[in-house]
Design an enzyme around this catalytic site. Structure first.
Site, PDB file in Angstrom:
ATOM      1  N   ARG A   1       8.344  -2.687  22.816  1.00  0.00           N
ATOM      2  CA  ARG A   1       8.197  -3.073  21.425  1.00  0.00           C
ATOM      3  C   ARG A   1       9.573  -3.212  20.767  1.00  0.00           C
ATOM      4  NH1 ARG A   1       4.328   0.798  18.467  1.00  0.00           N
ATOM      5  NH2 ARG A   1       6.083   2.229  18.344  1.00  0.00           N
TER       6      ARG A   1
ATOM      7  N   TYR B   1       7.002   0.042   8.998  1.00  0.00           N
ATOM      8  CA  TYR B   1       6.045   1.101   8.636  1.00  0.00           C
ATOM      9  C   TYR B   1       6.762   2.355   8.181  1.00  0.00           C
ATOM     10  CZ  TYR B   1       3.320   5.315   9.442  1.00  0.00           C
ATOM     11  OH  TYR B   1       2.761   6.553   9.298  1.00  0.00           O
TER      12      TYR B   1
ATOM     13  N   ASN C   1       2.216  12.526  15.690  1.00  0.00           N
ATOM     14  CA  ASN C   1       1.079  11.660  16.012  1.00  0.00           C
ATOM     15  C   ASN C   1      -0.234  12.429  16.008  1.00  0.00           C
ATOM     16  OD1 ASN C   1       3.060   9.728  16.489  1.00  0.00           O
ATOM     17  ND2 ASN C   1       2.103   8.980  18.355  1.00  0.00           N
TER      18      ASN C   1
ATOM     19  N   LYS D   1       7.020   4.338   4.421  1.00  0.00           N
ATOM     20  CA  LYS D   1       6.658   5.737   4.187  1.00  0.00           C
ATOM     21  C   LYS D   1       7.842   6.512   3.615  1.00  0.00           C
ATOM     22  CE  LYS D   1       3.249   7.542   5.088  1.00  0.00           C
ATOM     23  NZ  LYS D   1       2.027   7.782   4.267  1.00  0.00           N
TER      24      LYS D   1
ATOM     25  N   THR E   1       4.997  11.071   7.551  1.00  0.00           N
ATOM     26  CA  THR E   1       5.055  10.967   9.003  1.00  0.00           C
ATOM     27  C   THR E   1       6.419  11.399   9.522  1.00  0.00           C
ATOM     28  OG1 THR E   1       5.074   9.366  10.847  1.00  0.00           O
ATOM     29  CG2 THR E   1       5.665   8.536   8.680  1.00  0.00           C
ATOM     30  N   ASP E   2       6.449  11.897  10.759  1.00  0.00           N
ATOM     31  CA  ASP E   2       7.736  12.253  11.370  1.00  0.00           C
ATOM     32  C   ASP E   2       8.583  11.020  11.639  1.00  0.00           C
ATOM     33  OD1 ASP E   2       6.239  11.190  13.470  1.00  0.00           O
ATOM     34  OD2 ASP E   2       6.553  12.876  14.834  1.00  0.00           O
ATOM     35  N   GLU E   3       7.974   9.833  11.603  1.00  0.00           N
ATOM     36  CA  GLU E   3       8.712   8.613  11.902  1.00  0.00           C
ATOM     37  C   GLU E   3       9.782   8.284  10.864  1.00  0.00           C
ATOM     38  OE1 GLU E   3       6.552   5.267  13.453  1.00  0.00           O
ATOM     39  OE2 GLU E   3       4.819   6.513  13.915  1.00  0.00           O
TER      40      GLU E   3
ATOM     41  N   ASN F   1       4.388   8.777  26.607  1.00  0.00           N
ATOM     42  CA  ASN F   1       3.234   7.881  26.613  1.00  0.00           C
ATOM     43  C   ASN F   1       2.650   7.741  28.019  1.00  0.00           C
ATOM     44  OD1 ASN F   1       3.557   7.480  23.887  1.00  0.00           O
ATOM     45  ND2 ASN F   1       4.590   5.511  24.097  1.00  0.00           N
TER      46      ASN F   1
ATOM     47  N   THR G   1       0.817  -1.211   0.000  1.00  0.00           N
ATOM     48  CA  THR G   1       0.000   0.000   0.000  1.00  0.00           C
ATOM     49  C   THR G   1       0.853   1.264   0.000  1.00  0.00           C
ATOM     50  OG1 THR G   1      -1.841  -1.082   1.126  1.00  0.00           O
ATOM     51  CG2 THR G   1      -1.730   1.313   1.292  1.00  0.00           C
TER      52      THR G   1
ATOM     53  N   TYR H   1       4.116   0.246  27.038  1.00  0.00           N
ATOM     54  CA  TYR H   1       5.410  -0.332  26.678  1.00  0.00           C
ATOM     55  C   TYR H   1       6.542   0.190  27.570  1.00  0.00           C
ATOM     56  CZ  TYR H   1       3.778  -2.304  22.212  1.00  0.00           C
ATOM     57  OH  TYR H   1       3.147  -3.040  21.242  1.00  0.00           O
TER      58      TYR H   1
END
Length: 292
Positions: free
Chosen positions: A247, A125, A154, A129, A101-103, A223, A76, A182
């Site tokens: 994770r 992921y 996010n 991107k 994304t900032d990722e 988080n 995708t 996490y």
């Protein structure tokens, strides 16, 4: 490209597990919906022509799912972007905006990334991107397409799929469960309300320079802090947190310098994290049939 006011919008989605038509104002006279897969070149060749602009939100986006099985993310996010770019090129679409994304930047211990920072993704992921971004850049340089890329932090807000942190924790707590946090919970992200993200995308779509990238930042929070805020809004004790193993490859901190979009377009977020969380929790409280 014509002005956005009065524009007709075609929404296209494959309606996989995360898709839900209830998120759309289905009866709006300036909205059409098409069910389709952006990785299907024949269908995209039918849908894309006659449009002034393409905004590619479409993505597999949940990091945990990408760790378990990355093939759907590559299909995708990478192949789908290539197919959509090719359809837009052949149809001579005026403008192409890639929502990223900032990722893609990886992880940063201190300071913030600006748009010149090299991409260094760490999850399947974010790698998919980043791959999509490189294709967008290539179509700009090779074919002269008018493209821009946004890299947002996010997002959160009403109607978000419950696999994401804020809706997952909110709905779990409403059911009386414990939320899985996490590691030590100190992984840090910036958070932006969906309404502010959409405003930023609109500004870049209408005013962004061809070949230019734009970071879109928010309010930084761990988080654990997000979790504590949700517990406070729901009147629940800290014992509702269950710390779980971290994770794989979990990025510690994201932070973007969004000075470019602020300076060029006068953009600034309007929804504070405090107010946005209140409104979001209220929405999930009042819309149980949506997520149950």
């Amino acid at each position: 490209m014509q002005g956005a006011e009065g524009a007709h919008v075609t929404g296209l989605d494959a309606l996989t597990y995360a898709g839900d038509l209830r998120r759309l104002p289905a009866k709006h006279p300036r909205l059409s919906f098409v069910r389709g897969d952006i990785a299907d070149p024949e269908h995209m060749a039918e849908v894309v022509p006659e449009h002034d602009a393409v905004v590619n939100f479409a993505a597999e986006s949940h990091v945990d799912r990408s760790i378990a099985a990355s093939d759907a993310f590559v299909r995708t996010n990478v192949l789908g972007t290539q197919v959509l770019l090719e359809a837009a090129r052949r149809a001579a679409v005026d403008r192409f905006l890639q929502v990223s994304t900032d990722e893609v930047y990886g992880s940063i211990g201190s300071g913030a990334w600006d748009e010149t920072t090299p991409l260094a993704p760490n999850s399947p992921y974010s790698a998919s991107k980043a791959g999509a971004e490189l294709l967008v850049r290539a179509f700009h340089r090779t074919h002269g397409m008018d493209v821009s890329i946004t890299r947002c932090c996010n997002n959160y807000g009403p109607a978000q799929h419950p696999e994401k942190l804020i809706p997952r924790f909110t709905t779990t707590l409403m059911r009386g469960g414990k939320v899985p946090l996490y590691g030590d919970g100190l992984h840090t992200r910036e958070w932006l309300h969906v309404d502010d993200h959409c405003r930023a995308i609109g500004l870049v779509l209408m005013n962004g320079s061809a070949g230019r990238d734009y970071n879109i930042g928010g309010e930084e929070s761990t988080n654990l802090d997000i979790t504590m805020r949700l517990l406070g809004l729901l009147g629940l004790p800290e014992s509702a947190i269950e710390y779980v193993a971290d994770r794989q490859g979990h990025d510690r901190r994201y932070s973007v310098d969004d000075g470019r979009i602020r300076e060029e377009f006068g953009y600034a977020p309007e929804v504070s994290l405090e107010d946005g969380l209140i409104d979001t929790v209220d929405w999930y409280s009042e819309n149980l049939p949506f997520w149950e």
